[in-house]
Design an enzyme around this catalytic site. Structure first.
Site, PDB file in Angstrom:
ATOM      1  CB  CYS A 184      -0.881  -0.054   1.195  1.00 46.47           C
ATOM      2  SG  CYS A 184      -1.984   1.527   1.579  1.00 46.47           S
ATOM      3  CG  ASP A 186      -0.637   4.262   5.319  1.00 41.00           C
ATOM      4  OD1 ASP A 186       0.527   4.618   5.929  1.00 41.00           O
ATOM      5  OD2 ASP A 186      -1.793   4.513   5.644  1.00 41.00           O
ATOM      6  CG  HIS A 253      -1.842  -0.816   5.930  1.00 36.85           C
ATOM      7  ND1 HIS A 253      -2.326   0.344   6.645  1.00 36.85           N
ATOM      8  CD2 HIS A 253      -1.921  -0.475   4.731  1.00 36.85           C
ATOM      9  CE1 HIS A 253      -2.782   0.842   6.015  1.00 36.85           C
ATOM     10  NE2 HIS A 253      -2.397   1.002   4.749  1.00 36.85           N
ATOM     11  CB  CYS A 264      -5.985   0.278   4.285  1.00 38.73           C
ATOM     12  SG  CYS A 264      -5.460   0.584   2.607  1.00 38.73           S
TER      13      CYS A 264
END
Length: 523
Positions: A184, A186, A253, A264
């Site tokens: 991801c 992030d 995550h 997420c």
């Protein structure tokens, strides 16, 4: 950033008066003022650390952990984040200088002393009109800190080459000739390789980041084709007839402290949705390869989850056919806890036993046999590596990160930034065109509206793409691509750009890791 070690925490505890526990704290422990904010937040939710129950008052020491490596990574994290975190205090001091005729000279001197670099002189020279352009200086400082971090990495890369060679040999020995990882975008996963998984940069390893781990299947198929062609033409790292495989890993995550709000963002903090989306992409990728190149071109798949509060991982164990299940996995926090007190040999055996036990799951997690030996060895290595990271978070943060949510410093766009891999440093969007990457870009802008715009700070966005100096004209073409990307971004986010709330910077870099970064004129 609080990087105090456990002995310092214990010393502070001995000198601090204990305070009453907040109402509703399930564990009933007092909360001393020295507790790191993440630990205090976890205790306020009544949570016990899944890997080390004595945290945050007393850390654990596992036989498979490497304390010296943790200390080295702590220094890297402190150095990199410190460069970014010093910008705002320096600008506050700069704002107090006024706009006298000697402002540019005084501001540059302050920047050199506090930040270690100089600001663009033309920006400082305009201060006499409306005062210092602090928003512009904030963004310029962020880009300067980024350039310095990349430069520092270039100096370190030579010391890491041997580790990369060892990783290459290990992967081939496990039966893999290439490893492609999509995580991801992030920022809390930005330290996935050097910290969470403890994997060095390697020619056999490639990675990308997409919001929600929704990686580009067509692009990954092209990467698979390039890896297979190189095996056929060069015999690197194995010949085409060798029984090695291409391994695709997806990383999702979630949050153990606040799962409803700090999971997420692309999946609305719904962990089940994040798992299913990553798993679906993995299967689509495998099916695309098999449909286009027949069953003999199969790939191996692996799914990994990360608890962004503790950095503990969860590895989903493939069965004998390479299939995965959301319900068949090894939770490394539990494994760390269960193997505490064992010597190194016993703990390693326990790791393999945990993989075997997961493979024998019944019910929803039931599969058909165990993965091949090479896959088991790789999974065991990742689990053992991650134990050091669990202990790292325990030693330097009290067990839980204080920045449980987003705390990124800039948005990174392009196909680079391997050199700057530190948690929550950047929201990274792997973008080839603005149209195709719009969803990832919009998520980043949404995150930074809260992080920066609501505080009066602009959004720094760094565009960086790599060129291949072996290919004639590559540098010039990539430079033009950066300029086209900048124009497209200015068009998409025109209102932010026109008001200097989104500030762009562009750079290019040759393919080899550690290559110098060159700034691209975006005017």
């Amino acid at each position: 950033m609080d990087t105090r070690k456990s002995f310092a925490l214990r010393q502070a505890r001995a000198n601090s008066a204990r305070q009453p526990a907040p109402v509703g704290m399930g564990m009933g422990r007092p909360t001393p003022s020295w507790f790191p904010s993440g630990a205090a937040h976890a205790l306020a939710h009544g949570l016990e650390h899944a890997a080390c129950p004595s945290l945050p008052e007393r850390g654990c020491q596992h036989a498979l952990v490497q304390p010296s490596e943790n200390a080295r990574l702590a220094e890297i994290e402190k150095s990199v984040k410190g460069s970014f975190d010093a910008i705002v205090p320096a600008l506050k001091s700069m704002a107090a200088l006024g706009r006298g005729p000697d402002f540019p000279e005084q501001a540059q001197q302050l920047a050199r002393q506090e930040l270690g670099f100089e600001f663009p002189q033309e920006v400082l020279e305009r201060a006499w009109v409306r005062g210092p352009e602090l928003g512009r200086l904030y963004a310029e400082g962020t880009f300067m800190a980024l350039e310095r971090a990349v430069c520092e990495f270039g100096a370190r890369i030579q010391t890491e080459l041997r580790a990369a060679q060892n990783l290459d040999a290990f992967l081939v020995d496990c039966g893999f000739h290439a490893l492609n990882v999509s995580a991801c975008a992030d920022g809390r996963l930005k330290g996935l390789f050097p910290f969470i998984l403890r994997l060095p940069d390697s020619p056999l390893v490639s990675r990308s980041a997409f919001a929600g781990t929704l990686f580009d299947i067509e692009e990954d198929v092209r990467h698979w084709q390039a890896a297979e062609l190189r095996r056929f033409r060069e015999g690197y790292p194995t010949t085409a007839d060798a029984q090695t495989r291409y391994l695709k890993i997806a990383v999702y995550h979630g949050s153990s402290v606040d799962p409803q709000h700090q999971g997420c963002a692309a999946h609305g903090s719904n962990l089940h949705a994040a798992i299913e989306a990553a798993l679906e992409r993995l299967y689509q990728f495998r099916m695309a390869i098999e449909n286009a190149f027949c069953c003999g071109a199969s790939t191996d798949l692996l799914l990994i989850g990360v608890d962004t509060d503790t950095d503990a991982i969860r590895i989903h164990i493939p069965d004998a056919h390479g299939d995965l299940s959301p319900h068949r996995y090894v939770d490394n926090a539990e494994l760390y806890r269960h193997t505490l007190g064992l010597d190194a040999d016993q703990a390693r055996l326990a790791v393999y036993e945990a993989i075997r036990a997961a493979s024998a799951s019944d019910g929803w997690g039931k599969g058909e046999g165990m993965p091949h030996d090479g896959m088991r060895r790789l999974i065991a290595t990742l689990l053992i590596n991650n134990m050091s990271q669990i202990e790292y978070v325990g030693e330097y943060y009290g067990g839980w990160y204080g920045d449980g949510g987003h705390a990124e410093r800039f948005i990174g766009v392009g196909n680079g930034f391997q050199e700057v891999q530190v948690r929550n440093l950047a929201y990274y969007a792997h973008v080839d065109t603005v149209e195709e990457g719009a969803a990832d870009l919009d998520v980043g802008i949404k995150i930074f509206r809260k992080l920066n715009l609501e505080k009066g700070l602009p959004i720094p966005m760094a565009l960086r793409y790599r060129f291949d100096s072996r290919v004639p004209g590559s540098r010039e073409r990539v430079e033009r691509k950066v300029q086209r990307m900048a124009a497209a971004l200015r068009n998409r986010y025109a209102s932010l750009v026109e008001t200097d709330r989104l500030i762009l910077w562009g750079g290019i870099q040759d393919l080899p890791l550690g290559s110098p970064m060159e700034e691209v004129d975006l005017r």
